[in-house]
Design a protein around this motif. Structure first.
Motif, short mmCIF file in Angstrom:
data_model
loop_
_atom_site.label_atom_id
_atom_site.label_comp_id
_atom_site.label_asym_id
_atom_site.label_seq_id
_atom_site.Cartn_x
_atom_site.Cartn_y
_atom_site.Cartn_z
N ALA A 40 0.81 -1.22 0.00
CA ALA A 40 0.00 0.00 0.00
C ALA A 40 0.83 1.26 0.00
O ALA A 40 0.41 2.28 -0.52
CB ALA A 40 -0.92 0.00 1.23
N ASP A 41 2.03 1.19 0.61
CA ASP A 41 2.76 2.41 0.88
C ASP A 41 4.07 2.55 0.11
O ASP A 41 4.88 3.40 0.42
CB ASP A 41 3.06 2.51 2.38
N PRO A 133 -1.57 10.22 -0.53
CA PRO A 133 -2.87 9.63 -0.88
C PRO A 133 -3.20 9.75 -2.36
O PRO A 133 -2.73 10.66 -3.05
CB PRO A 133 -3.87 10.42 -0.03
N GLU A 134 -4.04 8.84 -2.82
CA GLU A 134 -4.50 8.87 -4.20
C GLU A 134 -5.51 9.99 -4.40
O GLU A 134 -6.21 10.40 -3.48
CB GLU A 134 -5.12 7.51 -4.56
N GLU A 135 -5.62 10.45 -5.63
CA GLU A 135 -6.44 11.62 -5.95
C GLU A 135 -7.91 11.42 -5.61
O GLU A 135 -8.57 12.35 -5.16
CB GLU A 135 -6.29 11.98 -7.43
N HIS A 136 -8.44 10.22 -5.82
CA HIS A 136 -9.88 10.03 -5.61
C HIS A 136 -10.28 10.16 -4.15
O HIS A 136 -11.44 10.37 -3.83
CB HIS A 136 -10.33 8.67 -6.16
N LEU A 137 -9.31 10.05 -3.24
CA LEU A 137 -9.60 10.21 -1.82
C LEU A 137 -9.64 11.68 -1.41
O LEU A 137 -10.01 12.00 -0.27
CB LEU A 137 -8.56 9.47 -0.98
N LEU A 138 -9.26 12.56 -2.32
CA LEU A 138 -9.16 13.99 -2.01
C LEU A 138 -10.17 14.83 -2.77
O LEU A 138 -10.12 16.05 -2.73
CB LEU A 138 -7.74 14.48 -2.35
N ASP A 179 -8.54 26.55 4.83
CA ASP A 179 -7.47 26.85 3.87
C ASP A 179 -6.33 25.82 3.91
O ASP A 179 -5.23 26.11 3.43
CB ASP A 179 -6.89 28.25 4.10
N VAL A 180 -6.58 24.65 4.46
CA VAL A 180 -5.60 23.56 4.41
C VAL A 180 -6.01 22.64 3.26
O VAL A 180 -7.19 22.30 3.12
CB VAL A 180 -5.56 22.77 5.73
N THR A 181 -5.06 22.25 2.43
CA THR A 181 -5.40 21.43 1.27
C THR A 181 -5.89 20.05 1.72
O THR A 181 -5.52 19.55 2.80
CB THR A 181 -4.19 21.25 0.35
N SER A 182 -6.70 19.43 0.88
CA SER A 182 -7.22 18.09 1.17
C SER A 182 -6.08 17.09 1.36
O SER A 182 -6.14 16.21 2.23
CB SER A 182 -8.14 17.64 0.04
N GLN A 183 -5.04 17.23 0.55
CA GLN A 183 -3.91 16.31 0.64
C GLN A 183 -3.21 16.42 1.98
O GLN A 183 -2.89 15.41 2.62
CB GLN A 183 -2.92 16.59 -0.49
N HIS A 184 -3.01 17.63 2.45
CA HIS A 184 -2.33 17.81 3.73
C HIS A 184 -3.21 17.36 4.90
O HIS A 184 -2.68 16.86 5.91
CB HIS A 184 -1.91 19.27 3.90
N ILE A 185 -4.52 17.53 4.80
CA ILE A 185 -5.41 17.04 5.84
C ILE A 185 -5.32 15.52 5.93
O ILE A 185 -5.21 14.94 7.02
CB ILE A 185 -6.87 17.47 5.58
N TYR A 186 -5.36 14.86 4.77
CA TYR A 186 -5.27 13.40 4.75
C TYR A 186 -3.93 12.94 5.33
O TYR A 186 -3.88 12.02 6.15
CB TYR A 186 -5.43 12.90 3.31
N GLU A 187 -2.85 13.59 4.90
CA GLU A 187 -1.52 13.20 5.37
C GLU A 187 -1.37 13.40 6.87
O GLU A 187 -0.71 12.60 7.55
CB GLU A 187 -0.46 13.98 4.60
N VAL A 204 -9.35 4.47 11.12
CA VAL A 204 -10.07 5.39 10.24
C VAL A 204 -9.69 5.03 8.81
O VAL A 204 -8.58 5.32 8.36
CB VAL A 204 -9.72 6.87 10.53
N THR A 205 -10.59 4.38 8.11
CA THR A 205 -10.28 3.87 6.77
C THR A 205 -10.06 5.01 5.78
O THR A 205 -10.45 6.16 6.05
CB THR A 205 -11.43 2.99 6.26
N PRO A 206 -9.44 4.72 4.64
CA PRO A 206 -9.28 5.77 3.62
C PRO A 206 -10.59 6.43 3.22
O PRO A 206 -10.64 7.65 3.01
CB PRO A 206 -8.65 5.01 2.45
N GLU A 207 -11.67 5.65 3.13
CA GLU A 207 -12.96 6.23 2.78
C GLU A 207 -13.48 7.12 3.91
O GLU A 207 -14.12 8.16 3.65
CB GLU A 207 -13.97 5.12 2.47
N ASP A 208 -13.22 6.74 5.15
CA ASP A 208 -13.60 7.59 6.28
C ASP A 208 -12.83 8.91 6.24
O ASP A 208 -13.39 9.98 6.51
CB ASP A 208 -13.33 6.88 7.61
N LYS A 209 -11.56 8.83 5.92
CA LYS A 209 -10.76 10.05 5.79
C LYS A 209 -11.32 10.93 4.68
O LYS A 209 -11.36 12.16 4.80
CB LYS A 209 -9.30 9.70 5.50
N ARG A 210 -11.73 10.32 3.60
CA ARG A 210 -12.35 11.06 2.50
C ARG A 210 -13.62 11.77 2.97
O ARG A 210 -13.87 12.93 2.63
CB ARG A 210 -12.68 10.10 1.35
#
Length: 262
Positions: A40-41, A133-138, A179-187, A204-210
């Motif tokens: 995965a990583d 993270p992958e784009e679809h999660l953001l 004003d925090v990007t989705s990518q940085h929130i996920y990370e 917290v699954t990837p979909e939950d993070k989304r």
């Protein structure tokens, strides 16, 4: 047969069997976890990205984190933190740190996107860790209602129910999330920077993070439909405002009344 039966019933046999079972279970879990983590990583970075990232790291980061990112007394080891941790810390300007303090402050970034990618590639090459993270999660197209519930359960105690941020102990704080990007929130959820806990994919699954990101972007876009949010602190700030404003009106009226009398 009788002697064999007695051996099987020996008190230490049950303990030995239990220990063997625990060792076997632990070993299988460790192997499965490492395989899944590696699948995965492990990001797809070129050898050139890793090489250039190593040069950038040696010139800008090794003073604190040590050559090979093995860590020093001034900075932790980065082996196994993954690309997501580097992308968050460097991409928000928190690293390299400007000065020592309770926590790293967000500031203008020092490296461009390509250099940040190269640094992430180098650290990711040192050991498997959370990937970018992958784009679809953001995309912000998750379930905002579910995301709000997850946020209130897992995040609101530090970041405030309206994601306005809050104070922690010893001069530390949970930042506002506008004003925090989705990518940085996920990370941040995946890596747990500063005092934040790590919300890995098991809790917290990837979909939950989304969904959480969708909620945050929804309330950010909607603003405060009820007027001034007063820090989004609820009845405390609202009551204080009413008290101060009402008292001010009474004082002003009293001064006006006494001036008319005189």
């Amino acid at each position: 047969m009788k002697a064999l039966s007695q051996k099987r019933r020996h008190p230490l046999a049950a303990i030995a069997l239990l220990l063997m079972g625990l060792l076997l279970t632990g070993g299988l879990y460790a192997v499965a976890t490492s395989v899944n983590q590696a699948k995965a990583d492990t990001p797809s970075y070129s050898a050139s990205d890793v090489e250039q990232g190593g040069k950038l790291f040696a010139a800008n980061c090794a003073t604190c984190h040590g050559m090979g990112a093995s860590g020093t007394q001034d900075g932790p080891s980065l082996v196994g933190v993954g690309a997501a941790a580097v992308d968050f810390q460097v991409g928000t300007g928190r690293m390299p740190m400007q000065m020592n303090g309770p926590q790293a402050q967000k500031k203008p970034v020092q490296f461009n996107e390509e250099q940040t990618k190269q640094l992430s590639a180098y650290v990711a090459s040192l050991g498997a860790g959370p990937a970018i993270p992958e784009e679809h999660l953001l995309d912000g197209k998750g379930d905002a209602a579910k995301g709000g519930e997850l946020f209130r359960v897992n995040c609101a105690m530090c970041h405030n129910a309206a994601a306005a941020g809050g104070a922690l102990t010893r001069g530390k704080f949970a930042p506002a999330l506008a004003d925090v990007t989705s990518q940085h929130i996920y990370e941040a959820m995946a890596t747990g920077p500063q005092n934040m806990p790590v919300f890995n994919d098991s809790n917290v699954t990837p979909e939950d993070k989304r969904d959480i990101i969708t909620f945050l972007k929804t309330i950010e876009a909607n603003g405060s439909p009820g007027g001034a949010d007063l820090g989004s602190l609820g009845p405390v700030s609202e009551g204080l405002f009413v008290w101060v404003a009402g008292l001010g009106v009474i004082i002003a009226f009293t001064i006006w009344l006494t001036s008319r009398t005189s």
